[in-house]
Scaffold this motif. Structure first.
Motif, mmCIF file in Angstrom:
data_model
loop_
_atom_site.group_PDB
_atom_site.id
_atom_site.type_symbol
_atom_site.label_atom_id
_atom_site.label_comp_id
_atom_site.label_asym_id
_atom_site.label_seq_id
_atom_site.Cartn_x
_atom_site.Cartn_y
_atom_site.Cartn_z
ATOM 1 N N LEU A 70 0.845 -1.196 0.000
ATOM 2 C CA LEU A 70 0.000 0.000 0.000
ATOM 3 C C LEU A 70 0.880 1.245 0.000
ATOM 4 C CD1 LEU A 70 -2.786 -0.780 2.640
ATOM 5 C CD2 LEU A 70 -2.973 -0.878 0.162
ATOM 6 N N GLN A 71 0.520 2.187 -0.846
ATOM 7 C CA GLN A 71 1.174 3.492 -0.828
ATOM 8 C C GLN A 71 0.107 4.541 -0.551
ATOM 9 O OE1 GLN A 71 3.054 5.201 -4.441
ATOM 10 N NE2 GLN A 71 4.876 5.429 -3.152
ATOM 11 N N ILE A 72 0.292 5.254 0.543
ATOM 12 C CA ILE A 72 -0.702 6.232 1.006
ATOM 13 C C ILE A 72 -0.107 7.622 0.838
ATOM 14 C CG2 ILE A 72 -2.064 6.988 2.983
ATOM 15 C CD1 ILE A 72 -1.864 4.141 4.070
ATOM 16 N N SER A 73 -0.830 8.494 0.139
ATOM 17 C CA SER A 73 -0.315 9.831 -0.164
ATOM 18 C C SER A 73 -1.314 10.893 0.265
ATOM 19 C CB SER A 73 -0.005 9.972 -1.655
ATOM 20 O OG SER A 73 0.946 9.027 -2.072
ATOM 21 N N LEU A 74 -0.784 12.000 0.783
ATOM 22 C CA LEU A 74 -1.578 13.174 1.123
ATOM 23 C C LEU A 74 -0.930 14.379 0.451
ATOM 24 C CD1 LEU A 74 -1.386 11.194 3.820
ATOM 25 C CD2 LEU A 74 -2.768 12.995 4.830
ATOM 26 N N THR A 75 -1.687 15.107 -0.320
ATOM 27 C CA THR A 75 -1.184 16.317 -0.955
ATOM 28 C C THR A 75 -1.677 17.518 -0.158
ATOM 29 O OG1 THR A 75 -1.200 15.251 -3.136
ATOM 30 C CG2 THR A 75 -1.108 17.666 -3.075
ATOM 31 N N LEU A 76 -0.733 18.297 0.362
ATOM 32 C CA LEU A 76 -1.055 19.397 1.264
ATOM 33 C C LEU A 76 -0.618 20.710 0.638
ATOM 34 C CD1 LEU A 76 0.158 17.769 4.624
ATOM 35 C CD2 LEU A 76 -2.104 17.649 3.566
ATOM 36 N N ASP A 77 -1.553 21.624 0.504
ATOM 37 C CA ASP A 77 -1.287 22.941 -0.058
ATOM 38 C C ASP A 77 -0.414 23.735 0.910
ATOM 39 O OD1 ASP A 77 -1.329 25.507 -1.095
ATOM 40 O OD2 ASP A 77 -3.425 25.363 -1.756
ATOM 41 N N SER A 78 0.730 24.220 0.414
ATOM 42 C CA SER A 78 1.663 24.943 1.271
ATOM 43 C C SER A 78 1.102 26.263 1.771
ATOM 44 C CB SER A 78 2.976 25.202 0.516
ATOM 45 O OG SER A 78 3.602 23.984 0.188
ATOM 46 N N GLU A 79 0.082 26.796 1.093
ATOM 47 C CA GLU A 79 -0.541 28.022 1.572
ATOM 48 C C GLU A 79 -1.472 27.757 2.754
ATOM 49 O OE1 GLU A 79 -2.480 29.867 -1.674
ATOM 50 O OE2 GLU A 79 -0.619 30.298 -2.788
ATOM 51 N N ILE A 80 -1.860 26.511 2.935
ATOM 52 C CA ILE A 80 -2.763 26.132 4.033
ATOM 53 C C ILE A 80 -2.000 25.432 5.151
ATOM 54 C CG2 ILE A 80 -4.786 24.738 4.638
ATOM 55 C CD1 ILE A 80 -5.801 25.128 1.810
ATOM 56 N N TYR A 81 -1.024 24.602 4.788
ATOM 57 C CA TYR A 81 -0.306 23.779 5.760
ATOM 58 C C TYR A 81 1.153 24.241 5.876
ATOM 59 C CZ TYR A 81 -4.217 20.540 5.014
ATOM 60 O OH TYR A 81 -5.454 19.963 4.907
ATOM 61 N N ASN A 82 1.652 24.298 7.081
ATOM 62 C CA ASN A 82 3.072 24.566 7.304
ATOM 63 C C ASN A 82 3.530 23.790 8.530
ATOM 64 O OD1 ASN A 82 2.999 26.493 9.793
ATOM 65 N ND2 ASN A 82 1.496 27.383 8.370
ATOM 66 N N GLN A 83 4.858 23.710 8.682
ATOM 67 C CA GLN A 83 5.468 22.918 9.762
ATOM 68 C C GLN A 83 4.911 21.494 9.772
ATOM 69 O OE1 GLN A 83 5.209 24.961 13.533
ATOM 70 N NE2 GLN A 83 6.266 26.776 12.800
ATOM 71 N N ILE A 84 4.980 20.885 8.612
ATOM 72 C CA ILE A 84 4.441 19.535 8.430
ATOM 73 C C ILE A 84 5.428 18.518 8.990
ATOM 74 C CG2 ILE A 84 3.647 17.850 6.743
ATOM 75 C CD1 ILE A 84 3.073 20.250 4.867
ATOM 76 N N GLU A 85 4.903 17.579 9.770
ATOM 77 C CA GLU A 85 5.721 16.503 10.332
ATOM 78 C C GLU A 85 5.020 15.171 10.105
ATOM 79 O OE1 GLU A 85 6.628 17.156 14.398
ATOM 80 O OE2 GLU A 85 7.625 19.099 14.076
ATOM 81 N N ALA A 86 5.804 14.185 9.686
ATOM 82 C CA ALA A 86 5.287 12.824 9.482
ATOM 83 C C ALA A 86 6.411 11.863 9.842
ATOM 84 C CB ALA A 86 4.822 12.616 8.050
ATOM 85 N N GLU A 87 6.368 11.321 11.055
ATOM 86 C CA GLU A 87 7.491 10.537 11.587
ATOM 87 C C GLU A 87 7.825 9.336 10.711
ATOM 88 O OE1 GLU A 87 8.703 8.114 15.679
ATOM 89 O OE2 GLU A 87 6.879 9.329 15.585
ATOM 90 N N ASP A 88 6.828 8.618 10.247
ATOM 91 C CA ASP A 88 7.071 7.397 9.471
ATOM 92 C C ASP A 88 6.887 7.600 7.974
ATOM 93 O OD1 ASP A 88 7.474 5.835 11.811
ATOM 94 O OD2 ASP A 88 5.308 5.777 12.114
ATOM 95 N N GLY A 89 6.764 8.844 7.546
ATOM 96 C CA GLY A 89 6.504 9.099 6.141
ATOM 97 C C GLY A 89 7.621 9.881 5.478
ATOM 98 N N THR A 90 7.450 10.069 4.168
ATOM 99 C CA THR A 90 8.382 10.849 3.363
ATOM 100 C C THR A 90 7.681 12.112 2.901
ATOM 101 O OG1 THR A 90 9.483 8.842 2.595
ATOM 102 C CG2 THR A 90 9.857 10.848 1.327
ATOM 103 N N ILE A 91 8.332 13.247 3.095
ATOM 104 C CA ILE A 91 7.753 14.526 2.704
ATOM 105 C C ILE A 91 8.537 15.053 1.509
ATOM 106 C CG2 ILE A 91 7.192 16.863 3.440
ATOM 107 C CD1 ILE A 91 7.141 15.867 6.304
ATOM 108 N N ALA A 92 7.840 15.325 0.418
ATOM 109 C CA ALA A 92 8.492 15.810 -0.802
ATOM 110 C C ALA A 92 7.710 17.000 -1.342
ATOM 111 C CB ALA A 92 8.570 14.695 -1.845
ATOM 112 N N SER A 93 8.406 17.826 -2.122
ATOM 113 C CA SER A 93 7.772 18.983 -2.762
ATOM 114 C C SER A 93 7.156 18.561 -4.082
ATOM 115 C CB SER A 93 8.803 20.094 -2.983
ATOM 116 O OG SER A 93 9.316 20.573 -1.754
ATOM 117 N N ALA A 94 5.955 19.038 -4.314
ATOM 118 C CA ALA A 94 5.268 18.779 -5.585
ATOM 119 C C ALA A 94 4.682 20.114 -6.053
ATOM 120 C CB ALA A 94 4.181 17.730 -5.412
ATOM 121 N N GLY A 95 5.531 20.919 -6.699
ATOM 122 C CA GLY A 95 5.108 22.259 -7.072
ATOM 123 C C GLY A 95 4.982 23.125 -5.832
ATOM 124 N N LYS A 96 3.853 23.771 -5.689
ATOM 125 C CA LYS A 96 3.632 24.597 -4.505
ATOM 126 C C LYS A 96 3.089 23.773 -3.329
ATOM 127 C CE LYS A 96 -1.145 26.060 -5.484
ATOM 128 N NZ LYS A 96 -1.696 25.677 -4.197
#
Length: 603
Positions: free
Chosen positions: A168-194
């Motif tokens: 299973l691959q679980i993805s959440l796309t978070l708008d940087s204008e709405i979300y900041n200081q994102i933390e995900a201990e067991d996940g990978t955080i990558a940039s996808a445009g804005k």
């Protein structure tokens, strides 16, 4: 490129329609190519499922793709509520769970809509805002500290073949204008445009619980995207040659530790036997010291009586005194009794001296049996690292240190013990000499009563008695010092004896502890004797958990379907956006044409 692709596809769709029309006018008598039985080489299933914002399953449909090898009529199976041709405008037949259709193209697609069929996994999505659990529909547009929790579990109502073999691959796309200081201990955080994309992975056969934290302003959420594919990762077998050599060295080292503990056990056993002998000899020595101390008062009184008698005898010889020969006889007899008493004291001292020598020899041998070598910190840490019971090792180390302390103490005070024997020997000889002199004087007095000439020797006798009386006074003073010393030695040695008793108990516990340690290292050595092969088996088992190359795909919708090449799952939770509150125009699927439905595949 999309526009060019659409133009090419449109051209391909239009050209065959004219060709078919022309062919129909000129060859109307020819049988249709779809009238015969068709076949396909492989089938692909893509399962699309939507969930509500909390993870509850909502709707599901399947897009079935066939690689057609021979045009004609074909049959597929699935508990569909309805089906829809995505390839052309020809009708499809749905009878119970049997789908019949005609395929003319190389690739044929149709959609089957399912109602109530569960996924192989269950999903639970929870939302917490500023530390309080909230419903997803109540936080639209809110600000604060957001926490999104995603939990995946196996669905026991579904064949576990997908749960056990799919990643299973679980993805959440978070708008940087709405979300900041994102933390995900067991996940990978990558940039996808804005935007920021947070990705989690769930291994086959595993349940997981993930948390995403962020500061949110004017909350909106596009939902959670989940894809499930067979775990076809290629994992190379690790090179274990060097590691196996190290494991062999470790196994050999553990065996050597076991042998060393065996030698230690033998040494401790011998030391414990010596300590037991030491304790027994020490008890006999202490008992003799106490008896000697108890007899000191009698010895002092007897010596005092001898001293008084000698003084009286010396004072009784006066040149002007008329001698009473009966008194001389009594004097001779008294001297005999005193001499006999001193001989008994001499015998007691001789026996005490023998017991003392035996006890001292036993003590010396036992102390000598304690190894003089010292273990360094590395050796002790090696015993701790062997896997033995830590409490037992602590007790062994404590007893080992106590044994070294006892050995050091004995070495420091051994000179004091060695002085006792010469003192006893000297005292024994002194008493013997005094007794012999008294015995000789008594014999001479007894033998001289009938000899009238002995009167001439009275002056000489008186002089000798005066000298004996004077010397005996010095002896008596020394005897008092000796008995005082015996009392102090008896009292002090009682503490030494108690210490030897504690040492004996400690070495007994040490022997038991070393025995347990030896048993433990024996088990450890036995269990690790085949350590390299055991390690390889563990590695192979671990690799098997990741190797799903032997997995044969099966149909998700029906076990009657054949030639399944791939089965994929695309799962999406509903989004929480401002547009959700607006009434949107709903386009019914039945009103879409072939062109619109085909384009849906690329949207």
């Amino acid at each position: 490129m999309k526009r060019l692709l659409f133009i090419v596809i449109a051209s391909l769709l239009l050209i065959p329609s004219f060709a078919i029309a022309t062919s129909g006018e000129s060859e109307s008598d020819e049988p249709s190519s779809t009238q015969g039985e068709g076949s396909y080489s492989e089938k692909h299933e893509v399962i699309y499922a939507t969930l509500d914002a909390g993870g509850e399953q909502d709707a599901m449909y399947v897009v079935n793709q066939f690689n057609v090898t021979e045009s004609g009529e074909m049959v597929d199976f699935g508990p569909y509520e309805s089906v829809q041709n995505l390839t052309n405008l020809e009708e499809m037949s749905l009878n119970s769970d049997e789908v019949t259709f005609s395929a003319t193209e190389d690739q044929f697609y149709y959609q089957g809509n399912l109602n109530g069929m569960p996924l192989p996994w269950t999903f639970d999505v929870g939302y917490t805002l500023d530390g309080e659990e909230v419903d997803a529909n109540d936080i639209l547009g809110e600000d604060g500290q957001l926490q999104i929790e995603i939990e995946t579990n196996a669905n026991d109502d579904v064949d576990p073949v997908f749960y056990d073999n799919y990643l299973l691959q679980i993805s959440l796309t978070l708008d940087s204008e709405i979300y900041n200081q994102i933390e995900a201990e067991d996940g990978t955080i990558a940039s996808a445009g804005k935007n920021k994309q947070v990705t989690f992975t769930v291994m086959p056969g595993e349940d997981e619980h993930f948390i995403v934290e962020a500061n949110v302003s004017d909350f909106e959420f596009d939902g959670v995207e989940i894809s499930a594919l067979p775990a076809s990762m290629s994992v190379d077998q690790p090179e274990t040659g060097e590691m196996k050599d190290e494991m062999s060295s470790l196994s050999d080292g553990i065996a050597e530790v076991h042998d060393g503990v065996g030698d230690l056990q033998d040494g401790v056993s011998e030391m414990n036997d010596g300590i037991i002998e030491l304790h027994d000899g020490s008890f006999e020595y202490l008992d003799g010291m106490r008896e000697l101390d108890d007899g000191s008062s009698d010895l002092i009184e007897g010596s005092l009586a001898i001293d008084d008698a000698l003084r009286q005898m010396s004072a009784g010889f006066d040149a002007d005194h008329e001698m009473d020969f009966s008194e001389i006889e009594e004097l001779s007899q008294g001297l005999k009794e005193i001499a006999d008493g001193l001989y008994e004291i001499e015998g007691g001292l001789s026996e005490l001296r023998g017991n003392y020598q035996e006890a001292l020899e036993a003590l010396d041998n036992a102390i000598e049996a304690i190894p003089s070598g010292e273990l360094d910190e590395e050796d002790i840490e090696g015993v701790y690292a062997s896997g033995a019971d830590r409490d037992v090792v602590d007790q062994l180390v404590e007893t080992y240190e106590a044994a070294l302390q006892a050995k050091g103490t004995y070495d420091a005070v051994s000179e004091a013990f060695n002085v006792v024997d010469p003192v006893l020997s000297e005292l024994e000889h002194s008493i013997h000499d005094i007794a012999s002199n008294l015995d000789m004087i008594a014999d001479e007095l007894a033998g001289s009563i009938d000899d009238m000439d002995f009167i001439d020797d009275l002056a000489q006798l008186q002089e000798g008695l005066n000298e004996i009386s004077s010397q005996y006074g010095e002896f008596h003073a020394g005897l008092i010092e000796y008995t005082d010393g015996v009392g102090e030695l008896s009292e002090s040695y009682s503490d030494i004896h108690d210490g030897i008793g504690e040492l004996s108990e400690g070495t007994a516990e040490l022997e038991d502890g070393v025995h347990e340690l030896h048993d433990g290292t024996g088990e450890l050595a036995e269990e690790t004797s085949n350590l390299p092969d055991q390690m390889q088996e563990e590695i192979d088992e671990m690799m098997n958990d990741f190797d799903h190359s032997d997995f044969d795909p099966v149909s998700f919708v029906s076990e009657r379907n054949e030639a399944i090449e791939t089965v994929q799952f695309v799962i999406q939770t509903e989004s929480i956006t401002m547009e959700d509150d607006d009434d949107e125009e709903i386009v019914e699927e039945e009103d879409k044409g072939i062109w619109e439905r085909f384009l849906d595949l690329f949207r």
